[in-house]
Design a protein around this motif. Structure first.
Motif, PDB file in Angstrom:
ATOM      1  N   UNK A 221      -6.684  -0.681  -0.511  1.00 23.54           N
ATOM      2  CA  UNK A 221      -6.349  -0.647  -1.933  1.00 23.54           C
ATOM      3  C   UNK A 221      -5.118  -1.472  -2.247  1.00 23.54           C
ATOM      4  N   UNK A 222      -4.107  -1.387  -1.381  1.00 23.54           N
ATOM      5  CA  UNK A 222      -2.899  -2.182  -1.585  1.00 23.54           C
ATOM      6  C   UNK A 222      -3.171  -3.667  -1.423  1.00 23.54           C
ATOM      7  N   UNK A 223      -3.945  -4.038  -0.415  1.00 21.08           N
ATOM      8  CA  UNK A 223      -4.258  -5.452  -0.215  1.00 21.08           C
ATOM      9  C   UNK A 223      -4.970  -6.030  -1.437  1.00 21.08           C
ATOM     10  N   UNK A 224      -5.869  -5.230  -2.017  1.00 26.65           N
ATOM     11  CA  UNK A 224      -6.574  -5.704  -3.200  1.00 26.65           C
ATOM     12  C   UNK A 224      -5.635  -5.821  -4.397  1.00 26.65           C
ATOM     13  N   UNK A 225      -4.823  -4.783  -4.630  1.00 31.17           N
ATOM     14  CA  UNK A 225      -3.975  -4.762  -5.823  1.00 31.17           C
ATOM     15  C   UNK A 225      -2.840  -5.772  -5.751  1.00 31.17           C
ATOM     16  N   UNK A 226      -2.337  -6.045  -4.530  1.00 31.11           N
ATOM     17  CA  UNK A 226      -1.195  -6.948  -4.386  1.00 31.11           C
ATOM     18  C   UNK A 226      -1.580  -8.320  -3.849  1.00 31.11           C
TER      19      UNK A 226
ATOM     20  N   UNK B 273       6.205  17.095  12.677  1.00 36.05           N
ATOM     21  CA  UNK B 273       6.354  16.015  11.694  1.00 36.05           C
ATOM     22  C   UNK B 273       5.142  15.094  11.814  1.00 36.05           C
ATOM     23  N   UNK B 274       4.535  14.714  10.695  1.00 31.44           N
ATOM     24  CA  UNK B 274       3.325  13.886  10.798  1.00 31.44           C
ATOM     25  C   UNK B 274       3.601  12.542  11.456  1.00 31.44           C
ATOM     26  N   UNK B 275       2.596  12.038  12.134  1.00 34.81           N
ATOM     27  CA  UNK B 275       2.715  10.730  12.785  1.00 34.81           C
ATOM     28  C   UNK B 275       2.880   9.652  11.722  1.00 34.81           C
ATOM     29  N   UNK B 276       3.815   8.761  11.941  1.00 32.23           N
ATOM     30  CA  UNK B 276       4.077   7.664  11.013  1.00 32.23           C
ATOM     31  C   UNK B 276       3.463   6.393  11.574  1.00 32.23           C
ATOM     32  N   UNK B 277       2.670   5.729  10.752  1.00 35.08           N
ATOM     33  CA  UNK B 277       2.024   4.485  11.165  1.00 35.08           C
ATOM     34  C   UNK B 277       2.589   3.328  10.352  1.00 35.08           C
ATOM     35  N   UNK B 278       2.593   2.154  10.969  1.00 33.20           N
ATOM     36  CA  UNK B 278       3.072   0.949  10.283  1.00 33.20           C
ATOM     37  C   UNK B 278       2.018  -0.144  10.370  1.00 33.20           C
ATOM     38  N   UNK B 279       1.963  -0.953   9.309  1.00 34.59           N
ATOM     39  CA  UNK B 279       1.019  -2.071   9.277  1.00 34.59           C
ATOM     40  C   UNK B 279       1.573  -3.136   8.345  1.00 34.59           C
ATOM     41  N   UNK B 280       0.976  -4.315   8.377  1.00 35.22           N
ATOM     42  CA  UNK B 280       1.344  -5.402   7.475  1.00 35.22           C
ATOM     43  C   UNK B 280       0.241  -5.593   6.453  1.00 35.22           C
ATOM     44  N   UNK B 281       0.623  -5.663   5.190  1.00 38.42           N
ATOM     45  CA  UNK B 281      -0.351  -5.998   4.163  1.00 38.42           C
ATOM     46  C   UNK B 281      -0.686  -7.477   4.236  1.00 38.42           C
ATOM     47  N   UNK B 282      -1.720  -7.845   3.564  1.00 37.27           N
ATOM     48  CA  UNK B 282      -2.176  -9.231   3.620  1.00 37.27           C
ATOM     49  C   UNK B 282      -1.111 -10.195   3.102  1.00 37.27           C
ATOM     50  N   UNK B 283      -0.249  -9.747   2.179  1.00 36.68           N
ATOM     51  CA  UNK B 283       0.788 -10.645   1.640  1.00 36.68           C
ATOM     52  C   UNK B 283       2.086 -10.570   2.442  1.00 36.68           C
ATOM     53  N   UNK B 284       2.080  -9.855   3.588  1.00 39.74           N
ATOM     54  CA  UNK B 284       3.232  -9.811   4.468  1.00 39.74           C
ATOM     55  C   UNK B 284       4.118  -8.599   4.317  1.00 39.74           C
ATOM     56  N   UNK B 285       3.941  -7.802   3.268  1.00 36.10           N
ATOM     57  CA  UNK B 285       4.771  -6.617   3.086  1.00 36.10           C
ATOM     58  C   UNK B 285       4.448  -5.575   4.154  1.00 36.10           C
ATOM     59  N   UNK B 286       5.470  -4.836   4.566  1.00 30.63           N
ATOM     60  CA  UNK B 286       5.253  -3.796   5.572  1.00 30.63           C
ATOM     61  C   UNK B 286       4.845  -2.491   4.896  1.00 30.63           C
ATOM     62  N   UNK B 287       3.858  -1.833   5.476  1.00 27.55           N
ATOM     63  CA  UNK B 287       3.374  -0.543   5.009  1.00 27.55           C
ATOM     64  C   UNK B 287       3.780   0.523   6.017  1.00 27.55           C
TER      65      UNK B 287
ATOM     66  N   UNK C 101      13.239  -7.981  -6.932  1.00 30.35           N
ATOM     67  CA  UNK C 101      12.001  -7.205  -6.822  1.00 30.35           C
ATOM     68  C   UNK C 101      10.873  -8.148  -6.440  1.00 30.35           C
ATOM     69  N   UNK C 102      10.833  -8.475  -5.152  1.00 27.69           N
ATOM     70  CA  UNK C 102       9.917  -9.484  -4.632  1.00 27.69           C
ATOM     71  C   UNK C 102       9.373  -8.982  -3.293  1.00 27.69           C
ATOM     72  N   UNK C 103       8.208  -9.451  -2.905  1.00 31.84           N
ATOM     73  CA  UNK C 103       7.562  -8.884  -1.710  1.00 31.84           C
ATOM     74  C   UNK C 103       8.337  -9.091  -0.421  1.00 31.84           C
ATOM     75  N   UNK C 104       9.116 -10.176  -0.316  1.00 30.62           N
ATOM     76  CA  UNK C 104       9.847 -10.384   0.941  1.00 30.62           C
ATOM     77  C   UNK C 104      11.072  -9.481   1.054  1.00 30.62           C
ATOM     78  N   UNK C 105      11.385  -8.719   0.000  1.00 24.64           N
ATOM     79  CA  UNK C 105      12.470  -7.737   0.052  1.00 24.64           C
ATOM     80  C   UNK C 105      11.948  -6.301   0.005  1.00 24.64           C
ATOM     81  N   UNK C 106      10.640  -6.125   0.137  1.00 23.21           N
ATOM     82  CA  UNK C 106      10.049  -4.819  -0.108  1.00 23.21           C
ATOM     83  C   UNK C 106       9.345  -4.245   1.106  1.00 23.21           C
ATOM     84  N   UNK C 107       9.334  -2.921   1.161  1.00 23.50           N
ATOM     85  CA  UNK C 107       8.466  -2.155   2.053  1.00 23.50           C
ATOM     86  C   UNK C 107       7.774  -1.101   1.199  1.00 23.50           C
ATOM     87  N   UNK C 108       6.564  -0.757   1.582  1.00 20.68           N
ATOM     88  CA  UNK C 108       5.810   0.253   0.854  1.00 20.68           C
ATOM     89  C   UNK C 108       5.685   1.490   1.735  1.00 20.68           C
ATOM     90  N   UNK C 109       6.115   2.633   1.199  1.00 17.43           N
ATOM     91  CA  UNK C 109       6.034   3.909   1.906  1.00 17.43           C
ATOM     92  C   UNK C 109       4.985   4.779   1.214  1.00 17.43           C
TER      93      UNK C 109
END
Length: 935
Positions: free
Chosen positions: A693-698, A490-504, A672-680
Motif C-alpha cells: 500500500x505504501x509503495x503504491x501511494x508513495x 514486545x512484538x518483533x520489529x521488521x524493517x524494509x525499504x520502500x520502492x522510493x528508498x524510504x525505510x519502513x 519534509x522529503x523522502x530522503x529525510x523520512x522513515x515510516x513507522x
C-alpha cells in the motif's frame, strides 16, 4: 519573480474521488466486550471481561458518589475523599502508590466527577490479589487510618489543584458556566472541586461520616478486565470484598433538566489574549432517548473538522479562530455547549449572533445524510481505538463500569452504539428542535484585568479539634505476596525499504482492527528557520489546507468518511505526520495521507486565516503560565544561538506575521522529503500488505532541491545559576521551572541516570513530589527529569506552587536534590522499589499499539536496537544502587540550576531575594524577548 516548483502549483480543485469506506455497521460489529457479572451478598456488583492479549488485569472500582451527592456546605467532599483514599488504610498504612509501584502497576489513578468516584490500576496478573487487597482495604478499613494530619495534608493538595486550574487563562469559566446553567441548589449546580471555604471547614468527623454514608460495597461496582476468568474473579472477590458490611444505600438526588426562564448573558474579564464566547443549554443525560441525537448534533455543528461552525466562522467569514460544540452526557442531565475563540479585533457580539443564526438554521433544517454518516464513522472508529486497553481512563473496564453504574447494564455501551448508528437527519433535527430552542446561558470573556475573587486567596488555617494521631491497627491477614510476573513480550520489529528508498519500520498487533502510521522527518524545532521562528509550525498548520485533489473542506470531509485522523507534530528533533484509521479503510486512507506528504498546495486563499489562528495561539501562550515557560526556558537553557533554543512554543509573532506561501513551500521542500523520512507502522495487517500500500501511494515521490541541515556546536560554558522572574500579576500560584545542562546526549545510554531519577523526581513517590505535595502540601504535583533530545539531555524541574510558598519551594527542591546527590543518596528501599516497579510494569507499559509505536520511534531516534525493550529487564536486574547513585551524582549539581519563576512579582520577589541568587524580573509581555544567558 520567484518561481514556484511545479509540485506546489495551485490548481482548480477537481471533484474529489469518492473514498471507499467500510460500512458503519461493520465498524460497530468490531466493538465487542464480552462480560459476565455477579453480585456478592453484601451488594458489591462485579463485572468480568477476559482479554488474554497481555498478562495484566485492569482493576476498576467505581463508587456511586460524586459531587451531585454533596449537600450545601460540603462541596468538594467527594473529591477530597478521592485524595484521602490514596493515603493508606488500616491494614495497608502509608501511601497507596507505594505497594502498587512495587508490583508494577500502570494506568494508576483516581477521579471524581458529578456522578461518581473511581479508582483504577492495571497490574500484572501475578499481582492481582495484592491490588484487590488494597482496594478492599480502603473500602472496608479506611476511617481508622484518617488522622487530622492526613486530612490537613490532602486538603492542602486539593486547594492547590484548584489554584492550578484557576491560574490558567479562562480558568474561572467552568464555575460561571455551572452557575449559569443550573439553578442554585441543583445537584449539578456546583463544581466537583468545590469551595475552598467548605474544604477549610471540613472536620475530621465530617469526612469520616461522609465515608461511612457513601462508600459501602453495595454502592460500588468492581470491574476486572484482562487476563482473568470468571471462576477466579468469584473466588477473589468473595475472599477480599466479601467480609465488608453493607452501608447506607446511595440515593440519586432529584435532578431534573432545568429550564431557564429566559436567555441569560454575562460578561467577565480575564487575562486572556482573545475573547471567548460560550453558550450552553441544559439538556437530558445519557439514559435519555435524545442522547445519541444530541451527540450527532454537537459533532455536525462543532465537532467535525468540517463542522458547520468551523466552515462558517473559521474558514468562512474568519471571525473566529477556533469553534467547537460538545454534548456532555451525565447520568441524570446533560449540557450542550458551544465555545468560540474570537479573532482578536472582532466584536464578540458579531460571533455570538452568527452562532445563534447557525443554530437556528440547523434547528430548521437539520443535518444532511452525509454529515450524519461522517459523524458516525468518525465517532465509532475512535471508539474502536480507545478500547484497545483493558483499563486506564477510557479502556474496556471504563465502558463496562459506566454502563453498570449509570444505566444498570455493563453492556450499555452496545445499546449506545446501536442507537448512535440508527440516527437519521430527521431524528437529529427533532432533538435539536426540542432542546436547542430553549433559553441558553451565554458568557463572553474579554481581555482585561481579572476581577478579584474569593477563591484566589490563601485561606487562613481553620480551627480544628485535634484527634488522636495514633492510627487504628489493622486486623486482617497480611497483604498477599506477588507471584512470578511474566516478562514483556514486545512484538518483533521488521524493517524494509520502500520502492522510493524510504525505510519502513513495522510491528504487527492484531488486538484491534486499526492501523497507526507515522512519517518521521529529521527536522523538528531545531530545524526551524533562524529569524523566522514559527515557519515549521505554520507549514504544519497549512499542510491539510489543500492538495491537488481536495480543498480544505473537502479534505476534512474525506477523512471523516473514512474514520481517518491525521495528526502533525514536532519535537526538538523530529517533525511527524501521522494517521490512525480502521484497517478496513487503509487503502483510501493511505491515498489521502500520501497527498498531504507529497503535494500540499499551501493555498494562498487560506494563508491569512491560518496565520491569524497561529498569531492568536502565540498571544495565548503569552498569557498562560505553561505557555510562558515553553517560550522562555529554551533560550535561557541553551543560549539563543543553539538549535534547541528555537523550541519556543509556536514561534515569533513578528516572523509569523511576515511569512509567505513561498516560505512554507521552501521549508516543506527542504525538510519534509523522502530522503529525510522513515515510516513507522503498527497494524493488524501483515507487513507485505502495508508495504504494498505504501509503495503504491508513495510511488515516484522523490526529493527535490537541496536538503535542510542542522548544525550543533557544543557549548562547554555552563550558564550562571540565577533566578528569572516573569511578573504575571495576581497569579494565585507560581510556576517554577528549574533547568540545568548536564553534558549528556540523548543518544548515550541514559538508562542508569533515568532509573536513578525515579526516586528523586521521576515518579509520584519521588522525593521532590512527596516533599512539596504530600509533606508540605504546597503543590498539586512537582516532578523532575531528563529532557531527552538527540544532542542534549538537560535536567528540568517543574513545580506549580501556591504563591506564598514560592521561595521556600525552591529552597526545598535544592535541598532535596543536594541530599540525593550528596549525603542522602538513593536508599536500598528506593532502589528495590524502582527496579521491581520498572521490570514488573513492562507488560502494562506496552499493552497498546500506540505505546509500541512510540517505543519504535524512540529506539530509532536514540539509536537503540529494535529489541531494546525485549532485553531491558536483564539490564535492570544487573544494576546496582552504587552504580545509579554514581551516575546521577556525576551529572546533577543543585547549585547550577537556573530557576524560572512565573508569578506575581509583588508577592514572590521578596521570597526570592532570600535565596542568595541574582534575580532578574521580566514582564510577562516580554517573553518573546528572552534574556540572553550570562556566562
Amino acid at each position: 519573480m520567484a518561481l514556484v516548483p511545479p509540485a506546489y502549483a495551485q490548481a482548480a480543485t477537481p471533484a474529489p474521488v469518492a473514498a471507499k469506506a467500510a460500512p458503519v455497521a461493520d465498524l460497530v460489529k468490531a466493538i465487542d466486550i464480552p462480560f459476565e457479572q455477579f453480585t456478592l451478598p453484601n451488594g458489591l456488583r462485579v463485572v468480568v471481561h477476559t482479554d488474554r492479549k497481555a498478562p495484566v488485569v485492569a482493576v476498576s472500582v467505581w463508587y456511586d458518589v460524586g459531587s451531585k451527592h454533596e449537600p450545601k456546605g460540603q462541596t468538594g467532599f467527594a473529591h477530597l475523599f478521592e485524595h484521602l483514599m490514596f493515603n493508606g488504610s488500616e491494614n495497608a498504612p502509608g501511601d497507596f502508590f507505594e505497594p502498587l509501584k512495587q508490583v508494577g502497576a500502570t494506568d494508576l489513578n483516581g477521579t471524581t466527577y458529578f456522578d461518581r468516584t473511581n479508582y483504577f490500576e492495571t497490574v500484572p496478573t501475578a499481582a492481582l490479589e495484592q491490588a484487590l487487597y488494597l482496594e478492599s482495604d480502603r473500602m472496608g478499613w479506611l476511617t481508622g487510618a484518617i488522622s487530622q494530619a492526613v486530612l490537613d495534608e490532602q486538603r492542602g493538595v486539593v486547594q492547590n489543584e484548584k489554584r492550578q486550574g484557576d491560574n490558567e487563562p479562562y480558568g474561572l469559566v467552568r464555575y460561571k458556566m455551572i452557575e449559569g446553567v443550573f439553578p442554585e441548589g441543583h445537584p449539578y449546580g456546583h463544581s466537583t472541586i468545590g469551595s475552598m471555604a467548605d474544604l477549610d471547614r471540613a472536620s475530621l468527623q465530617d469526612v469520616k461520616n461522609w465515608f461511612r454514608d457513601h462508600y459501602g460495597p453495595n454502592n460500588a461496582v468492581l470491574v476486572l478486565a484482562g487476563d482473568i476468568d470468571v471462576p477466579t474473579a468469584k473466588r477473589l472477590a468473595a475472599k477480599y470484598f466479601g467480609p465488608i458490611k453493607r452501608g447506607p444505600e446511595s440515593v440519586a438526588p432529584p435532578a431534573p433538566v432545568p429550564v431557564l426562564a429566559q436567555p441569560k448573558s454575562e460578561v467577565m474579564k480575564d487575562q486572556v489574549a482573545a475573547p471567548l464566547v460560550v453558550k450552553s443549554w441544559p439538556v437530558p443525560g445519557l439514559n435519555d432517548p435524545a442522547a445519541p441525537a444530541l451527540e450527532v448534533a454537537a459533532s455536525v455543528l462543532g465537532g467535525l473538522a468540517s463542522s458547520r461552525f468551523d466552515n462558517a466562522l473559521v474558514k468562512g467569514d474568519k471571525t473566529a479562530v477556533q469553534v467547537s460544540a460538545s454534548y456532555s452526557d451525565f447520568a441524570q442531565v446533560g449540557t450542550f455547549t458551544i465555545n468560540a475563540v474570537v479573532r482578536p479585533g472582532v466584536d464578540p457580539a458579531t460571533v455570538s449572533r452568527r452562532l445563534d443564526e447557525l443554530v437556528a438554521e440547523f434547528v430548521r433544517n437539520g443535518p444532511t445524510p452525509d454529515e450524519v454518516q461522517r459523524t458516525l464513522t468518525t465517532t465509532i472508529s475512535r471508539r474502536i481505538g480507545g478500547l484497545e486497553s483493558v483499563g486506564g481512563f477510557g479502556g474496556k473496564a471504563v465502558a463496562l463500569a459506566e454502563g453498570a453504574l449509570y444505566s444498570g447494564d455493563p453492556g450499555f455501551y452496545k445499546k449506545q452504539l446501536a442507537a448512535l448508528a440508527a440516527q437519521t437527519p430527521a431524528s437529529v433535527k427533532a432533538a435539536a428542535q426540542k432542546w436547542l430552542t430553549r433559553p441558553a446561558y451565554s458568557l463572553t470573556v474579554v481581555p482585561g484585568a481579572r476581577d478579584a475573587y474569593e477563591e484566589a486567596q490563601v485561606p487562613p488555617p481553620a480551627a480544628q479539634t485535634k484527634a488522636p494521631e495514633t492510627p487504628v491497627k489493622g486486623t486482617r491477614a497480611p497483604m498477599p505476596p506477588v507471584g512470578e510476573v511474566s516478562g514483556l513480550s514486545f512484538p518483533a520489529v521488521q524493517r524494509a525499504r520502500l520502492a522510493n528508498g524510504m525505510e519502513l519500520v513495522y510491528a504487527q498487533r492484531d488486538t484491534v482492527p486499526i492501523t497507526q502510521m507515522v512519517a518521521s522527518f529529521d527536522a523538528g524545532a531545531a530545524a526551524d528557520v533562524s529569524g523566522k521562528l514559527g515557519t515549521q509550525g505554520m507549514m504544519l498548520a497549512m499542510l491539510d489546507e489543500g492538495t491537488a485533489r481536495y480543498n480544505s473542506i473537502q479534505l476534512a470531509e474525506a477523512k471523516e468518511r473514512l474514520g481517518l485522523d491525521i495528526f502533525t507534530g514536532s519535537s526538538a528533533d523530529r517533525t511527524t505526520v501521522s494517521f490512525r484509521a480502521p484497517s478496513a479503510n487503509l487503502t483510501a486512507a493511505l491515498d489521502i495521507w500520501a497527498d498531504l506528504l507529497r503535494a500540499p498546495t499551501f493555498p494562498e486563499s487560506e494563508l491569512s486565516r491560518v496565520r491569524a489562528q497561529l498569531l492568536t495561539q502565540i498571544a495565548q501562550e503569552q498569557t498562560d503560565p505553561e505557555g510562558i515557560e515553553q517560550r522562555i526556558v529554551p533560550p535561557i537553557l541553551y543560549g539563543p544561538a543553539h538549535p534547541y533554543a528555537k523550541n519556543q512554543g509556536s514561534g515569533d509573532a513578528a516572523a509569523v506575521a511576515a511569512l509567505t506561501r513561498a516560505d512554507l513551500i521552501a521549508y516543506h521542500r527542504a525538510w519534509l522529503r523522502p530522503d529525510k523520512a522513515k515510516v513507522f507502522v503498527v497494524s493488524d495487517r501483515p507487513m507485505a500488505e502495508v508495504k504494498a500500500g505504501l509503495d503504491r501511494a508513495l510511488a515516484g515521490w522523490t526529493a527535490q532541491g537541496a536538503a535542510g541541515t542542522k548544525v550543533f556546536r557544543e557549548d562547554r560554558m555552563m550558564p550562571t545559576a540565577r533566578i528569572v522572574l516573569v511578573d504575571r500579576p495576581n497569579s494565585p500560584q507560581s510556576r517554577i521551572t528549574g533547568v540545568q545542562r548536564t553534558g549528556l546526549r540523548g543518544t548515550q545510554d541514559l538508562l542508569p541516570v533515568v532509573t536513578a531519577n525515579d526516586a528523586l523526581g521521576g515518579d509520584f513517590l519521588g522525593r521532590i513530589n512527596m516533599d512539596l505535595r504530600e509533606d508540605k502540601h504546597w503543590s498539586y504535583g512537582a516532578y523532575g527529569g531528563f529532557a531527552r533530545h538527540v544532542e542534549a539531555a538537560p535536567y528540568q524541574l517543574s513545580a506549580p506552587v501556591q504563591a506564598d510558598k514560592t521561595g521556600p519551594s525552591i529552597a526545598a527542591m535544592k535541598s532535596e536534590i543536594g541530599a540525593f546527590v550528596g549525603s542522602k543518596p538513593m536508599t536500598e528501599a528506593e532502589f528495590q522499589r524502582t527496579i521491581t516497579g520498572a521490570t514488573r510494569s513492562l507488560a502494562g507499559d506496552f499493552e497498546t499499539s500506540g505505546a509500541v509505536l512510540a517505543a519504535m520511534q524512540a529506539n530509532d531516534l536514540y539509536r537503540r536496537p529494535d529489541d531494546y525493550y525485549a532485553t531491558i529487564t536483564q539490564r535492570y536486574r544487573a544494576m546496582t544502587r552504587d552504580e545509579l547513585n554514581g551516575a546521577i551524582r556525576s551529572v546533577i549539581d543543585p547549585n547550577r540550576f537556573i530557576w524560572v519563576v512565573i508569578g506575581d512579582a509583588k508577592t514572590v520577589r521578596p521570597q526570592l531575594d532570600t535565596l542568595g541568587l541574582p534575580v532578574e524580573v521580566l514582564p510577562a509581555a516580554s517573553v518573546t524577548d528572552a534574556p540572553e544567558e550570562s556566562e
